[in-house]
Motif scaffolding. Structure first.
Motif, short mmCIF file in Angstrom:
data_model
loop_
_atom_site.label_atom_id
_atom_site.label_comp_id
_atom_site.label_asym_id
_atom_site.label_seq_id
_atom_site.Cartn_x
_atom_site.Cartn_y
_atom_site.Cartn_z
N THR A 18 0.85 -1.19 0.00
CA THR A 18 0.00 0.00 0.00
C THR A 18 0.89 1.24 0.00
O THR A 18 2.07 1.16 0.33
CB THR A 18 -0.95 0.02 1.21
N GLY A 19 0.31 2.37 -0.40
CA GLY A 19 1.08 3.60 -0.49
C GLY A 19 0.41 4.75 0.24
O GLY A 19 -0.78 4.70 0.58
N PHE A 20 1.19 5.81 0.47
CA PHE A 20 0.72 7.00 1.16
C PHE A 20 1.07 8.22 0.33
O PHE A 20 2.24 8.42 -0.02
CB PHE A 20 1.40 7.15 2.53
N ARG A 21 0.09 9.04 0.03
CA ARG A 21 0.37 10.30 -0.67
C ARG A 21 1.00 11.27 0.32
O ARG A 21 0.47 11.49 1.40
CB ARG A 21 -0.92 10.90 -1.23
N PRO A 22 2.12 11.89 -0.04
CA PRO A 22 2.79 12.83 0.86
C PRO A 22 2.17 14.22 0.81
O PRO A 22 2.69 15.13 0.17
CB PRO A 22 4.23 12.84 0.36
N THR A 23 1.04 14.37 1.47
CA THR A 23 0.35 15.66 1.47
C THR A 23 0.62 16.45 2.74
O THR A 23 -0.04 17.46 2.99
CB THR A 23 -1.17 15.44 1.31
N GLY A 24 1.54 15.99 3.56
CA GLY A 24 1.85 16.68 4.81
C GLY A 24 1.86 15.71 5.98
O GLY A 24 1.77 14.49 5.80
N PHE B 252 5.14 -4.27 2.02
CA PHE B 252 5.81 -3.24 1.25
C PHE B 252 4.95 -1.98 1.31
O PHE B 252 3.81 -1.97 0.84
CB PHE B 252 5.97 -3.68 -0.22
N PHE B 253 5.49 -0.91 1.90
CA PHE B 253 4.79 0.36 2.03
C PHE B 253 5.62 1.45 1.34
O PHE B 253 6.83 1.51 1.53
CB PHE B 253 4.60 0.73 3.50
N PHE B 254 4.97 2.29 0.54
CA PHE B 254 5.74 3.32 -0.15
C PHE B 254 5.10 4.70 -0.01
O PHE B 254 3.89 4.82 0.21
CB PHE B 254 5.93 2.96 -1.63
N ILE B 255 5.94 5.72 -0.11
CA ILE B 255 5.48 7.11 -0.12
C ILE B 255 5.29 7.51 -1.57
O ILE B 255 6.25 7.54 -2.35
CB ILE B 255 6.49 8.07 0.55
#
Length: 324
Positions: free
Chosen positions: A6-12, A36-39
């Motif tokens: 899964t991923g995370f949008r870097p919005t802050g 597996f985790f990604f920015i």
């Protein structure tokens, strides 16, 4: 062991909604799966392309918050999307076979076009967002993708693209499966869903005084006019958060409210203390990571090597299938 991605949008910086809605679930998954985790810094550009000045710092902040909240780089692979350049190549190949009509019918795309009406999002990158997501997942052969209800259409679109690719070039990719999580949607200080864009979020990195000030802004029982009036916890936003942060004493909090033994300001201050106390360990870990300036880049570098070994092998196979 099956692989989760899964991923995370870097919005802050991350807020309480992120933690209870997603991060807690991922912490549990680390002991059950290969994670597996990604920015997703490339994904962020799809809507923030006009100003990317904060992108690098936001990516670092999200990584710091995730690790401070409990994601363990020794138990998972935490990486930066843009470090895995083969993803862009796979995205290109998938884009060649993904019909535009599939992308345009995606309900999430339609909703965001309306929600982001103030921005120019009629771009190829925005329309192709789900194709890039699909490349992210299958380049490392992700088998399980934790999602909420709102992301199910994206994952189903990825499954359709995988089926089409396999039909054209031979069975290679597995269709990723959804791991539907029961997402807790926390109310923000104004009653709407907690969100940075609404300006109603309590951040994990907020200090106790800031948390107290934000909680004091929350709307309480509108039927309770005077301090001596009995309260109605079932219609109070503050009580919604007490159910999480005062769970062991929730019966007492409810009774004190109904019997007017505690005022709304006292109730808010109690909640603020509980939230701040629960984040004490997070704040210390975050402080340590901020002081160790090279730690996050070291984690990204180590993860990059692990992911590229898989991604490079995948792309060698894909090129062979495409007769390139």
């Amino acid at each position: 062991m099956r692989r989760v991605l899964t991923g995370f949008r870097p919005t802050g910086k991350l807020h309480l909604g992120h933690y209870h809605g997603n991060v807690q679930n991922l912490i549990r998954l680390m002991d059950q799966y290969e994670c597996f985790f990604f920015i997703a810094d490339w994904h962020a550009i799809s809507t923030e392309y006009s100003d990317t000045s904060a992108l690098r710092e936001n990516t670092r902040e999200v990584a710091i918050d995730l690790i401070s909240a409990g994601l363990d780089p020794e138990k998972c692979v935490l990486y930066r999307q843009s470090d895995i350049t083969p993803v862009a190549e796979l995205f290109l190949y998938l884009a060649m076979v993904a019909p535009v009509s599939w992308l345009e019918r995606c309900p999430t795309y339609k909703e965001q076009v309306v929600q982001l009406a103030s921005k120019e999002v009629s771009t190829l990158g925005f329309l192709g967002y789900p194709v890039l997501q699909c490349a992210d997942i299958i380049i490392v052969h992700g088998e399980i993708v934790p999602v909420g209800d709102d992301q199910l259409p994206h994952l189903e679109l990825c499954r359709e693209i995988v089926r089409r690719f396999n039909f054209l070039y031979g069975e290679y990719f597995k269709e990723p499966e959804a791991l539907l999580s029961e997402v807790k949607r926390l109310p923000g200080t104004d009653g709407r869903k907690m969100s940075k864009s609404y300006g109603n979020a309590i951040y994990l990195s907020d200090d106790p005084d800031t948390i107290r000030k934000k909680v004091r802004q929350m709307i309480t029982d509108p039927q309770r006019i005077y301090r001596t009036d009995p309260g109605h916890p079932e219609i109070c936003l503050v009580f919604d958060l007490h159910e999480i942060y005062s769970s062991e004493e929730i019966a007492k909090v409810e009774e004190d409210c109904r019997q007017a033994r505690i005022g709304c300001t006292q109730c808010k201050d109690l909640l603020a203390r509980r939230i701040a106390d629960s984040l004490a360990s997070f704040r210390q870990k975050r402080k340590d990571l901020l002081e160790d300036e090279g730690r996050i880049e070291d984690i990204f570098a180590q993860s990059r090597e692990k992911v590229l070994k898989i991604a490079d092998k995948t792309m060698a196979d894909v090129r062979n299938l495409l007769k390139l």
